[in-house]
Design an enzyme around this catalytic site. Structure first.
Site, PDB file in Angstrom:
ATOM      1  N   THR A 225       0.808  -1.220   0.000  1.00 31.63           N
ATOM      2  CA  THR A 225       0.000   0.000   0.000  1.00 31.63           C
ATOM      3  C   THR A 225       0.836   1.262   0.000  1.00 31.63           C
ATOM      4  OG1 THR A 225      -1.820  -1.117   1.150  1.00 31.63           O
ATOM      5  CG2 THR A 225      -1.757   1.275   1.299  1.00 31.63           C
TER       6      THR A 225
ATOM      7  N   THR B  41       0.835  -4.946   4.162  1.00 27.16           N
ATOM      8  CA  THR B  41       0.563  -5.359   5.539  1.00 27.16           C
ATOM      9  C   THR B  41      -0.084  -6.738   5.646  1.00 27.16           C
ATOM     10  OG1 THR B  41      -1.573  -4.206   5.539  1.00 27.16           O
ATOM     11  CG2 THR B  41       0.342  -2.977   6.329  1.00 27.16           C
TER      12      THR B  41
END
Length: 333
Positions: free
Chosen positions: A12, A89
């Site tokens: 991200t 993540t």
């Protein structure tokens, strides 16, 4: 001045929004780093960046990608004082666990970080995570693989992803933070691994068959009989509490015994984020021990899976792997 290598795998932190959703954007991410005044500060370690090809959403991370990341560290090990790995993540805790075993006798910091919001957005957490990770990697105070996120430095093989949308995305339920970043970055010296006495070595992983079974009320263990073949090398069973299974799960025990006889290493972990497995404390867990299962103690499932990959890749025999699964190799238990 310390030298740090940034390994950009995707995730991200460097994604931009397209009509198909967020995707990594290598050129824009590099340009963004060069525009950040903090990155050229004289308080920042000297850094270089290398990109994986292709860049990945971490949901697509594989054993081969772990090997690629580890190989980059190994190839550049003598040229840098520390490493920062930028990673998505979703599977960050798996990668951190895997690298903790693969990078044998590590005596330099390998800090994995990322963000919940892309660095291009106004409210991104990526900027602070990246800057702090670079400072930790350049500090030469850590000799292990860590996750840095939202002010905390966590042992990589002790961390779990705790929140899908909170900025405090990771926790270490059974081990204290290695450092906390407030006005200063304060290291918990007693929690850090000591410097190794042997030379660094990189162990790549074999992509062997490993499974994870989560026990739940009403589970029909007969459904798993078909996968417990000689080709299955390891399985992690997430049990209730301290290692308990339903007392009426009589079908499971012969399956585990068959798996054990086939050379499959059956490791018992707990579904509870905090606490440890005590096989034999309760009647419902003693049966697992009798059938040949080993205790994962307070290991996370992520660490148990990574450890199985690692031990089988070392070509140990089954008895040795079973013993090693119950011994702390990298502070994972």
């Amino acid at each position: 001045m310390s030298r740090v290598l940034i390994i950009y795998t995707g995730g991200t932190i460097g994604m931009t929004l397209t009509e198909n959703g967020y995707v990594p954007n290598q050129d824009r991410f590099h340009a963004q780093l060069m525009k950040m005044p903090e990155m050229s500060s004289d308080k920042m370690p000297k850094w270089d960046i290398v990109d994986m090809d292709p860049l990945l959403d971490s949901s697509n991370m594989t054993v081969e990608d772990w090997n690629s990341i580890g190989q980059i560290v190994a190839d550049n090990y003598q040229n840098y004082d520390g490493f920062v790995i930028l990673h998505g993540t979703d599977t960050m805790a798996y990668t951190a666990s895997a690298l903790s075993f693969m990078l044998e006798n590590l005596n330099k910091p390998v800090i994995i970080t990322g963000s919940q919001i892309p660095i291009f957005e106004i409210r991104s957490d990526g900027k602070d995570n990246l800057i702090a990770a670079l400072l930790v990697a350049g500090s030469q105070k850590v000799n292990e693989v860590c996750i840095y996120f939202r002010g905390e430095l966590l042992r990589g093989n002790r961390a779990i992803k705790y929140s899908a949308d909170g900025l405090m995305a990771f926790k270490s339920p059974n081990y204290p933070p290695l450092a906390e970043a407030g006005i200063d970055i304060n290291f918990n010296e007693s929690a850090l691994l000591p410097k190794p006495e042997s030379n660094f070595r990189f162990q790549s992983l074999k992509n062997i068959p490993i499974g994870v079974i989560k026990v739940f009320p009403g589970i029909q263990f007969d459904l798993f009989r078909g996968i417990m073949t000689q080709s299955l090398k390891g399985v992690v069973i997430e049990t209730f509490g301290a290692g308990n299974i339903p007392s009426n799960a009589k079908n499971l025990l012969p399956i585990i015994k068959t798996a054990f006889d086939n050379g499959t290493v059956v490791t018992v972990c707990t579904q509870c984020p905090q606490g440890t497995v005590h096989l034999g404390t309760y009647e419902t867990s003693n049966a697992l021990k009798t059938a040949g299962a080993v205790s994962g103690k307070d290991m996370t499932t992520e660490a148990a899976v990574a450890k199985l990959y690692y031990l089988f890749s070392k070509n140990y025999d089954t008895d040795t792997i079973c013993r090693q699964m119950e011994i702390s190799l990298r502070g994972e238990m």
